[in-house]
Design an enzyme around this catalytic site. Structure first.
Site, PDB file in Angstrom:
ATOM      1  CE  LYS A 226       0.083  -1.944   9.209  1.00 40.20           C
ATOM      2  NZ  LYS A 226       0.804  -3.217   8.967  1.00 40.20           N
ATOM      3  CD  GLU A 302      10.264   9.061   2.086  1.00 35.22           C
ATOM      4  OE1 GLU A 302      10.557   8.914   0.871  1.00 35.22           O
ATOM      5  OE2 GLU A 302      10.729   9.964   2.797  1.00 35.22           O
ATOM      6  CB  CYS A 336      11.660   2.726  -2.143  1.00 37.21           C
ATOM      7  SG  CYS A 336      12.752   3.400  -0.907  1.00 37.21           S
ATOM      8  CD  GLU A 433       8.831  -0.092  -6.317  1.00 32.83           C
ATOM      9  OE1 GLU A 433       7.673  -0.160  -5.871  1.00 32.83           O
ATOM     10  OE2 GLU A 433       9.709   0.630  -5.816  1.00 32.83           O
TER      11      GLU A 433
HETATM   12  P1  NAI Z   1       2.216  -2.085   0.885  1.00 33.64           P
HETATM   13  O1  NAI Z   1       2.391  -0.653   0.498  1.00 33.64           O
HETATM   14  O2  NAI Z   1       0.876  -2.676   0.668  1.00 33.64           O
HETATM   15  O3  NAI Z   1       2.610  -2.246   2.442  1.00 33.64           O
HETATM   16  C1  NAI Z   1       3.360  -1.306   3.161  1.00 33.64           C
HETATM   17  C2  NAI Z   1       2.700  -1.059   4.516  1.00 33.64           C
HETATM   18  O4  NAI Z   1       1.379  -0.573   4.310  1.00 33.64           O
HETATM   19  C3  NAI Z   1       2.541  -2.335   5.361  1.00 33.64           C
HETATM   20  O5  NAI Z   1       2.704  -2.004   6.713  1.00 33.64           O
HETATM   21  C4  NAI Z   1       1.101  -2.726   5.099  1.00 33.64           C
HETATM   22  O6  NAI Z   1       0.532  -3.492   6.122  1.00 33.64           O
HETATM   23  C5  NAI Z   1       0.434  -1.366   5.011  1.00 33.64           C
HETATM   24  N1  NAI Z   1      -0.833  -1.368   4.270  1.00 33.64           N
HETATM   25  C6  NAI Z   1      -1.210  -2.166   3.251  1.00 33.64           C
HETATM   26  N2  NAI Z   1      -2.469  -1.883   2.871  1.00 33.64           N
HETATM   27  C7  NAI Z   1      -2.904  -0.885   3.663  1.00 33.64           C
HETATM   28  C8  NAI Z   1      -4.132  -0.161   3.776  1.00 33.64           C
HETATM   29  N3  NAI Z   1      -5.171  -0.427   2.997  1.00 33.64           N
HETATM   30  N4  NAI Z   1      -4.234   0.819   4.704  1.00 33.64           N
HETATM   31  C9  NAI Z   1      -3.185   1.103   5.512  1.00 33.64           C
HETATM   32  N5  NAI Z   1      -2.013   0.441   5.468  1.00 33.64           N
HETATM   33  C10 NAI Z   1      -1.859  -0.537   4.549  1.00 33.64           C
HETATM   34  O7  NAI Z   1       3.329  -2.905   0.137  1.00 33.64           O
HETATM   35  P2  NAI Z   1       3.421  -4.502  -0.084  1.00 33.64           P
HETATM   36  O8  NAI Z   1       2.061  -5.040  -0.403  1.00 33.64           O
HETATM   37  O9  NAI Z   1       4.142  -5.072   1.057  1.00 33.64           O
HETATM   38  O10 NAI Z   1       4.345  -4.566  -1.375  1.00 33.64           O
HETATM   39  C11 NAI Z   1       3.800  -4.289  -2.657  1.00 33.64           C
HETATM   40  C12 NAI Z   1       4.795  -3.513  -3.476  1.00 33.64           C
HETATM   41  O11 NAI Z   1       5.018  -2.248  -2.894  1.00 33.64           O
HETATM   42  C13 NAI Z   1       6.192  -4.111  -3.578  1.00 33.64           C
HETATM   43  O12 NAI Z   1       6.270  -5.090  -4.559  1.00 33.64           O
HETATM   44  C14 NAI Z   1       7.012  -2.922  -3.923  1.00 33.64           C
HETATM   45  O13 NAI Z   1       6.923  -2.667  -5.292  1.00 33.64           O
HETATM   46  C15 NAI Z   1       6.332  -1.808  -3.150  1.00 33.64           C
HETATM   47  N6  NAI Z   1       6.975  -1.501  -1.870  1.00 33.64           N
HETATM   48  C16 NAI Z   1       7.713  -0.363  -1.757  1.00 33.64           C
HETATM   49  C17 NAI Z   1       8.369  -0.070  -0.594  1.00 33.64           C
HETATM   50  C18 NAI Z   1       9.182   1.157  -0.440  1.00 33.64           C
HETATM   51  O14 NAI Z   1      10.177   1.129   0.264  1.00 33.64           O
HETATM   52  N7  NAI Z   1       8.789   2.274  -1.010  1.00 33.64           N
HETATM   53  C19 NAI Z   1       8.360  -0.985   0.547  1.00 33.64           C
HETATM   54  C20 NAI Z   1       7.497  -2.135   0.354  1.00 33.64           C
HETATM   55  C21 NAI Z   1       6.870  -2.364  -0.822  1.00 33.64           C
END
Ligand code: NAI
Ligand code: MG
Length: 535
Positions: A226, A302, A336, A433
């Site tokens: 996904k 991660e 990240c 972050e």
């Molecule tokens: P997120 O963690 O919500 O999204 C990442 C993935 O998880 C996306 O594919 C999203 O659709 C999916 N997702 C979201 N809610 C979910 C759920 N309930 N069940 C299953 N999958 C789910 O991150 P978001 O909202 O895009 O960004 C929020 C913060 O997260 C950012 O500001 C940043 O601080 C952090 N982040 C960290 C990343 C990393 O590389 N470790 C990458 C993206 C965001």
């Protein structure tokens, strides 16, 4: 102009415009004041010049619409306008994708095919990615906002390299003969785990595709991936190329959609045997819980970070300034492992801050398609607002704003490269972050103190160390609780180097040999030996 862009773009074949065709914002420095020539720049952004070909899910080797018929828009972060609409997957689409992956695993050729054959398909895919670098990098820049040069010259070659690396592993995975105590022949078989569910973020859409799909396929698993709702385009393109390379149907299924619907359905699916997730720590906790409450599928995570970058007084200061800048601002600060707490020894602190500020003010921000642009827009309005909120919080908490501190222009998610000095650990900007172009500089006195302060966080993804003293380097490398420690460098990535977090930065490691174990089961096979003398 911008509204005409989409229609002209759909009728244009790929002709990557020359650098001079783009307009961007060039940072100028005059008497210490930042000047941004933003004026009409947004109006004059040039079309990426590629056609979006693939917007449906890939299920069982075919492009298909959503069960509901729904679609959602994906936006160009330079303009906040719609690039195209993409099929919106929900639970039923995940069910269909998992059923295809299940059948391909249980009945299809992929897990049973010779490992050499599997590796050849992966190598062919890598060749196709290389051949289509321009289109993939263009789509990545358009959907994500990252500099085209970064996507084309750095990320795409790394992705090709990663598939070469894991294709090379396919026929080198094998079990052991175990010297058990007793008259038994004992061997272990290293078998694929089954259907892998993979959820990826938007900051490195294709690289995350590669980190997840590479090891899963090399070990003979089938996959339901996904993508992030902000950046669905490049994975669909890559999925098409994988099938062109000869991947059997059902082995790699790709569903676009939102987290709480499609993502949650995947994490909680009873027929998914393993889950890999990259994203925020909060969402990591949710998917871990969903996995536990459904079928106890093993989960690798991660997650986020607040990585320290420690600069000792014996460091080469100019190199440290440049690498600390890169460590934070790379990819619009949306990494990240961003080096987001810059600890500088008190003896060189003032000099460092001056030089870091000069460097940030030279940073070229603008249309990511333009040659020489180092920083494009943030991914979306949510992230844009979040970063601006942290900038306000930094100002209010008494940190010194050295440069930046505002958005650029009135359209698109562009933010000025921002530096706060005099940052203290109890400030929000030193703890959370931020995920944007905001460097926080802190002062330290000695090594033991800085190790304690650097480790005083729930995160533990990465760390940077700058010193010319090998003993300090070793002390710091061993004292820092982080999955990666870069010494006199930062963000050095390779397919061979494991990556992952301590503490709330994650569970498990990706890349390198370590990632293979995430996708393997170990089976012990025990056979009696007729003649005990053969033991
Ligand atoms: P997120 O963690 O919500 O999204 C990442 C993935 O998880 C996306 O594919 C999203 O659709 C999916 N997702 C979201 N809610 C979910 C759920 N309930 N069940 C299953 N999958 C789910 O991150 P978001 O909202 O895009 O960004 C929020 C913060 O997260 C950012 O500001 C940043 O601080 C952090 N982040 C960290 C990343 C990393 O590389 N470790 C990458 C993206 C965001
Ligand atoms: Mg989210």
């Amino acid at each position: 102009m911008a509204s005409r862009r989409l229609s002209t773009l759909l009728s244009r074949s790929l002709s990557f415009p020359s650098a001079s065709a783009f307009l961007g914002w060039k940072y100028g420095v005059e008497r210490g004041i930042q000047r941004f020539s933003t004026a009409a720049a947004v109006e004059e952004l040039v079309s990426p010049g590629v056609e979006v070909k693939y917007t449906q899910h890939i299920i069982n080797g075919k492009f298909v619409d959503s069960a509901s018929g729904k679609t959602f828009p994906t936006l160009d972060p330079r303009t906040e306008e719609v690039i195209t609409h993409v099929a919106e997957g929900e639970a039923e689409d995940i069910n269909r994708a998992v059923a295809a992956a299940r059948k391909a695993f249980d009945e299809g050729p992929w897990p049973k095919m010779s490992a050499y054959e599997r590796s050849r398909i992966m190598l062919k895919f890598a060749d196709l990615v290389e051949k289509h670098t321009d289109e993939l990098a263009t789509l990545e820049t358009w959907d994500n906002g990252k500099p085209y040069e970064q996507a084309a010259k750095s990320e795409l070659p790394m992705i090709v390299r990663l598939f070469h690396y894991y294709a090379g592993w396919a026929d080198k995975i094998h079990g052991l003969t175990v010297p058990a105590d007793g008259p038994h022949h004992v061997q272990t078989l290293h078998e694929p785990i089954g259907v892998a569910g993979q959820i990826i973020p938007w900051n490195f859409p294709l690289a995350m595709f590669a980190w997840k799909v590479g090891p899963a396929l090399a070990t003979g698993n089938t996959v339901v991936l996904k993508t992030a709702e902000q950046t669905p385009l490049t994975a669909l393109y890559a999925g098409k190329l994988f099938h062109e390379a000869g991947l059997p149907p059902g082995v790699l299924n790709i569903v676009s959609g939102y987290g709480p619907t499609a993502g949650a359905a995947l994490a909680s699916h009873m027929e998914v045997d393993k889950l890999a997730f990259t994203g925020s720590t909060d969402t990591g906790k949710i998917v871990l819980e969903l996995a536990a409450k459904s079928n106890l599928k093993p989960v690798t995570l991660e997650l986020g970070g607040k990585s320290p970058f420690i600069i000792c007084d014996d460091a080469n200061i100019d190199r440290a300034v440049e690498d600390a800048h890169f460590a934070l601002f790379f990819n619009q600060g949306q990494c990240c492992c961003a080096g987001s707490r810059t600890y500088v020894h008190e003896r060189i602190y003032d000099e460092f801050v001056e030089k870091a500020k000069a460097r940030a003010m030279r940073r070229v921000v603008g249309d990511p398609f333009k040659k020489g642009v180092e920083q494009g827009p943030q991914i979306d309005s949510e992230q844009f607002e979040k970063v601006l909120r942290y900038i306000r919080s930094g100002k209010e908490s008494g940190a010194t704003l050295e440069c930046g501190g505002d958005r650029i222009g009135s359209k698109g998610y562009f933010i000025q490269p921002t530096i706060f000095s005099d940052v203290k650990e109890d400030m929000l900007i030193a703890q959370d972050e931020i995920f944007g172009p905001v460097q926080c500089v802190l002062k330290f006195k000695d090594i033991d103190e800085v190790i304690k302060r650097a480790n005083n966080t729930h995160y533990g993804l990465a760390a940077g160390v700058y010193t010319s003293d090998i003993d300090k380097a070793n002390t710091l490398a061993r004292g820092l609780r982080a999955g990666t420690v870069w010494i006199n460098c930062y963000d050095v990535f390779d397919a061979t180097i494991p990556f992952g977090g301590y503490k709330m930065s994650g569970i498990g490691r990706e890349k390198g040999v370590y990632s293979l174990n995430n996708y393997l089961q170990v089976k012990a096979v025990v056979t009696p030996l007729k003649n005990p003398a053969w033991i």
